[in-house]
Design a protein around this motif. Structure first.
Motif, mmCIF file in Angstrom:
data_model
loop_
_atom_site.group_PDB
_atom_site.id
_atom_site.type_symbol
_atom_site.label_atom_id
_atom_site.label_comp_id
_atom_site.label_asym_id
_atom_site.label_seq_id
_atom_site.Cartn_x
_atom_site.Cartn_y
_atom_site.Cartn_z
ATOM 1 N N VAL A 149 -5.889 -3.706 -4.401
ATOM 2 C CA VAL A 149 -4.654 -4.211 -3.803
ATOM 3 C C VAL A 149 -4.853 -4.644 -2.357
ATOM 4 O O VAL A 149 -4.441 -5.747 -1.960
ATOM 5 C CB VAL A 149 -3.539 -3.148 -3.903
ATOM 6 C CG1 VAL A 149 -2.287 -3.625 -3.172
ATOM 7 C CG2 VAL A 149 -3.205 -2.880 -5.366
ATOM 8 N N THR A 150 -5.493 -3.811 -1.536
ATOM 9 C CA THR A 150 -5.688 -4.172 -0.131
ATOM 10 C C THR A 150 -6.529 -5.443 0.033
ATOM 11 O O THR A 150 -6.148 -6.342 0.798
ATOM 12 C CB THR A 150 -6.316 -3.005 0.644
ATOM 13 O OG1 THR A 150 -5.451 -1.861 0.560
ATOM 14 C CG2 THR A 150 -6.521 -3.377 2.105
ATOM 15 N N GLY A 173 2.510 1.840 -8.846
ATOM 16 C CA GLY A 173 1.970 3.105 -8.371
ATOM 17 C C GLY A 173 2.283 4.254 -9.304
ATOM 18 O O GLY A 173 1.467 5.173 -9.491
ATOM 19 N N LEU A 184 2.603 1.829 -3.466
ATOM 20 C CA LEU A 184 1.626 2.350 -4.422
ATOM 21 C C LEU A 184 1.343 3.824 -4.182
ATOM 22 O O LEU A 184 1.409 4.645 -5.104
ATOM 23 C CB LEU A 184 0.332 1.553 -4.326
ATOM 24 C CG LEU A 184 0.252 0.226 -5.066
ATOM 25 C CD1 LEU A 184 -1.034 -0.500 -4.709
ATOM 26 C CD2 LEU A 184 0.305 0.446 -6.569
ATOM 27 N N SER A 185 1.016 4.165 -2.943
ATOM 28 C CA SER A 185 0.609 5.544 -2.660
ATOM 29 C C SER A 185 1.770 6.518 -2.821
ATOM 30 O O SER A 185 1.588 7.624 -3.349
ATOM 31 C CB SER A 185 0.033 5.644 -1.247
ATOM 32 O OG SER A 185 0.998 5.254 -0.283
ATOM 33 N N THR A 193 0.819 -1.211 0.000
ATOM 34 C CA THR A 193 0.000 0.000 0.000
ATOM 35 C C THR A 193 0.854 1.263 0.000
ATOM 36 O O THR A 193 0.536 2.229 -0.705
ATOM 37 C CB THR A 193 -0.942 0.004 1.210
ATOM 38 O OG1 THR A 193 -0.173 -0.170 2.419
ATOM 39 C CG2 THR A 193 -1.947 -1.125 1.105
ATOM 40 N N PRO A 212 -5.600 1.079 -4.873
ATOM 41 C CA PRO A 212 -5.122 0.546 -3.587
ATOM 42 C C PRO A 212 -6.236 0.066 -2.671
ATOM 43 O O PRO A 212 -6.126 -1.002 -2.051
ATOM 44 C CB PRO A 212 -4.374 1.739 -2.975
ATOM 45 C CG PRO A 212 -3.973 2.573 -4.135
ATOM 46 C CD PRO A 212 -5.079 2.430 -5.128
#
Length: 253
Positions: A175-176, A154, A73-74, A70, A171
């Motif tokens: 993804v999560t 990302g 990505l962010s 996470t 995300p």
């Protein structure tokens, strides 16, 4: 290779981490620590062991990987989206710097932040649960490869997104959930055969399985398969970024 330009982008992105220290480092560490307390100390006592490993220790690789995915990505998505949003991306693209150097600067910074965060969470885990690492070299290799791969992913999301809402779309909604269903808190071997086969379609499961192997020498799939899947995903992301810069997708007006 224009190392001065790469380091300029890298240092700028790393400086942003220190300006937002609570959001970048402290908040993920505190959130993950709560998982250790709730699942490791409280619930783990009732679960016992999985594959001969105490449950509190068993979930450590999954929790580190969850935060790593996470945050990679962010960090990368916001890093490239903000120059797009402000218009400074055109100055970067018109500068004497190649596509590879731009990607190295942004992705390198995002991956560095994620690896640093993963190591901090690993150190924090030792405060809550007994832990050992059977293969530290492979552990660090999986940590770095996963951080680079999802930072590239990302980077793609940051270019694709045309609003702040879309930065969180992939995300949060993809993804999560994949990380939670990929064996972060359990081994897929305890699932019914049908759901074991379904879990093999989850790419995140291979990352978590390989990373867990580096700790306990146990995994849901062979470590070579996990490493191969990581490299495949890394290659696909690099191909996608090459296509984006060659075509100017979402970069040119």
């Amino acid at each position: 290779m224009n190392w001065r330009a790469i380091m300029a982008i890298y240092r700028f992105e790393m400086a942003r981490m220190w300006r937002t220290l609570f959001q970048s480092i402290l908040s993920p560490v505190i959130s993950t620590s709560l998982y250790f307390v709730v699942f490791g100390a409280a619930i783990g006592k009732n679960i016992g062991q999985i594959d001969g490993v105490e449950y509190g220790s068993f979930i450590v690789p999954g929790l580190i990987m969850l935060s790593l995915l996470t945050q990679s990505l962010s960090n990368a998505a916001f890093g490239i989206y903000f120059p797009k949003f402000t218009g400074t991306i055109y100055e970067i693209m018109s500068a004497p710097i190649s596509t590879l150097e731009i990607v190295l600067g942004y992705v390198g910074a995002a991956a560095s932040k994620s690896v640093l965060l993963g190591l901090i969470i690993l150190a924090t885990a030792w405060l809550f649960v007994p832990l050992h690492i059977d293969h530290p070299v492979f552990m660090f290799l999986f940590l770095v490869l996963t951080a680079i791969t999802f930072s590239l992913f990302g980077f793609i999301i940051g270019i694709w997104a045309d609003g702040f809402e879309k930065l969180q779309l992939v995300p949060l909604l993809i993804v999560t959930p994949l990380a939670f269903l990929g064996g972060s808190f359990y081994s897929i071997r305890i699932l019914p055969p049908f759901w074991q086969d379904v879990s093999l379609l989850n790419p995140v499961m291979y990352l978590i399985s390989g990373f867990r192997w580096s700790f306990f020498s146990q995994s849901d799939v062979h470590v070579g398969v996990s490493l191969g899947m990581t490299l495949v995903f890394l290659t696909l992301c690099m191909v996608a970024i090459t296509f984006i810069f060659r075509t100017g997708y979402r970069l040119r007006p």
